[in-house]
Design a protein around this motif. Sequence first.
Motif, mmCIF file in Angstrom:
data_model
loop_
_atom_site.group_PDB
_atom_site.id
_atom_site.type_symbol
_atom_site.label_atom_id
_atom_site.label_comp_id
_atom_site.label_asym_id
_atom_site.label_seq_id
_atom_site.Cartn_x
_atom_site.Cartn_y
_atom_site.Cartn_z
ATOM 1 N N PRO A 64 -12.300 -12.922 12.808
ATOM 2 C CA PRO A 64 -11.987 -12.301 11.502
ATOM 3 C C PRO A 64 -11.221 -13.084 10.671
ATOM 4 O O PRO A 64 -11.063 -13.145 9.443
ATOM 5 N N GLU A 65 -10.121 -13.656 11.339
ATOM 6 C CA GLU A 65 -9.008 -14.243 10.584
ATOM 7 C C GLU A 65 -9.569 -15.707 10.209
ATOM 8 O O GLU A 65 -9.253 -16.021 9.096
ATOM 9 N N VAL A 66 -10.400 -16.338 10.987
ATOM 10 C CA VAL A 66 -10.882 -17.426 10.671
ATOM 11 C C VAL A 66 -11.830 -17.533 9.385
ATOM 12 O O VAL A 66 -12.052 -18.270 8.578
ATOM 13 N N GLN A 67 -12.725 -16.392 9.525
ATOM 14 C CA GLN A 67 -13.696 -16.053 8.368
ATOM 15 C C GLN A 67 -12.864 -15.911 7.314
ATOM 16 O O GLN A 67 -13.261 -16.422 6.196
ATOM 17 N N ALA A 68 -11.736 -15.070 7.357
ATOM 18 C CA ALA A 68 -11.050 -14.782 5.924
ATOM 19 C C ALA A 68 -10.594 -16.050 5.409
ATOM 20 O O ALA A 68 -10.494 -16.178 4.030
ATOM 21 N N ARG B 77 -9.113 -24.130 4.240
ATOM 22 C CA ARG B 77 -10.669 -23.340 4.224
ATOM 23 C C ARG B 77 -11.752 -24.287 4.816
ATOM 24 O O ARG B 77 -12.468 -23.892 5.512
ATOM 25 N N SER B 78 -11.547 -25.703 4.889
ATOM 26 C CA SER B 78 -12.472 -26.504 5.331
ATOM 27 C C SER B 78 -12.349 -26.403 6.789
ATOM 28 O O SER B 78 -13.514 -26.462 7.761
ATOM 29 N N GLY B 79 -11.159 -26.398 7.333
ATOM 30 C CA GLY B 79 -11.195 -26.411 8.915
ATOM 31 C C GLY B 79 -11.710 -25.105 9.333
ATOM 32 O O GLY B 79 -12.286 -25.105 10.400
ATOM 33 N N ALA B 80 -11.694 -23.883 8.610
ATOM 34 C CA ALA B 80 -12.148 -22.759 8.822
ATOM 35 C C ALA B 80 -13.779 -22.787 8.974
ATOM 36 O O ALA B 80 -14.336 -22.382 9.933
ATOM 37 N N MET B 81 -14.276 -23.324 8.188
ATOM 38 C CA MET B 81 -15.750 -23.769 7.973
ATOM 39 C C MET B 81 -16.059 -24.498 9.195
ATOM 40 O O MET B 81 -17.276 -24.375 9.704
ATOM 41 N N VAL B 82 -15.532 -25.503 9.442
ATOM 42 C CA VAL B 82 -15.961 -26.222 10.842
ATOM 43 C C VAL B 82 -15.792 -25.198 11.955
ATOM 44 O O VAL B 82 -16.653 -25.611 13.001
#
Length: 202
Positions: free
Chosen positions: A75-79, A91-96
């Motif tokens: 949930p946190e990474v998606q947010a 944001r880019s790191g979370a998408m990876v």
Amino acid sequence: AKRGGPEDASRIFTEAVETKDLRLLDALGEAAARGVRPKVPVEDSLKALFASDQENLRVAAVRLAGLWKVAPLVPEVQAFAVDSSAPAALRSGAMVALPLLMGDAAVSVLNPIVANGGTATELRRAALAALNKVNPPSAAKAIMSLLTAKAGESAAFELLPSLLEGNGGAAALAVELESVGALESVTAQKILDAMNRLGRTD
């Protein structure tokens, strides 16, 4: 951190969190590529780093959450991935990280980012590259949707390298091209030009 085993990673991770040492966190990321992760629980410590006021620590923590497949942190990474006010690197790191954490379920998060014309090109590229890792056909469909909509054509050519550079992207695009009917010759030539610039001859 780079060469040790799980016991070393446990001790080093604890120290890295306590001292907020970015170099150690990055080294643990390299160890994760060898399949090494700490034996100690990591969820709470990573969550604490997510709340850091230092962007680079947050980015490193998100990367480790993905590499270590810490599912409770989805949930946190998606947010982070969808937060338009978050820094681009985060944001880019979370998408990876999302494909590593969610598998094919990440498609539903990444697709809207690729399609959103209001999102910066850099972030749309990151989303498309991540989408291509988890589901090349979905990535190819996203590109074709932009190519066949006049308003999205310029964005499609900015994003196209992210598809062609990834494994399976070119093959998925070929399938899409066969299914949509003939493209305008100018559009087809632009695709060929983009492939030539990347050294693609397939």
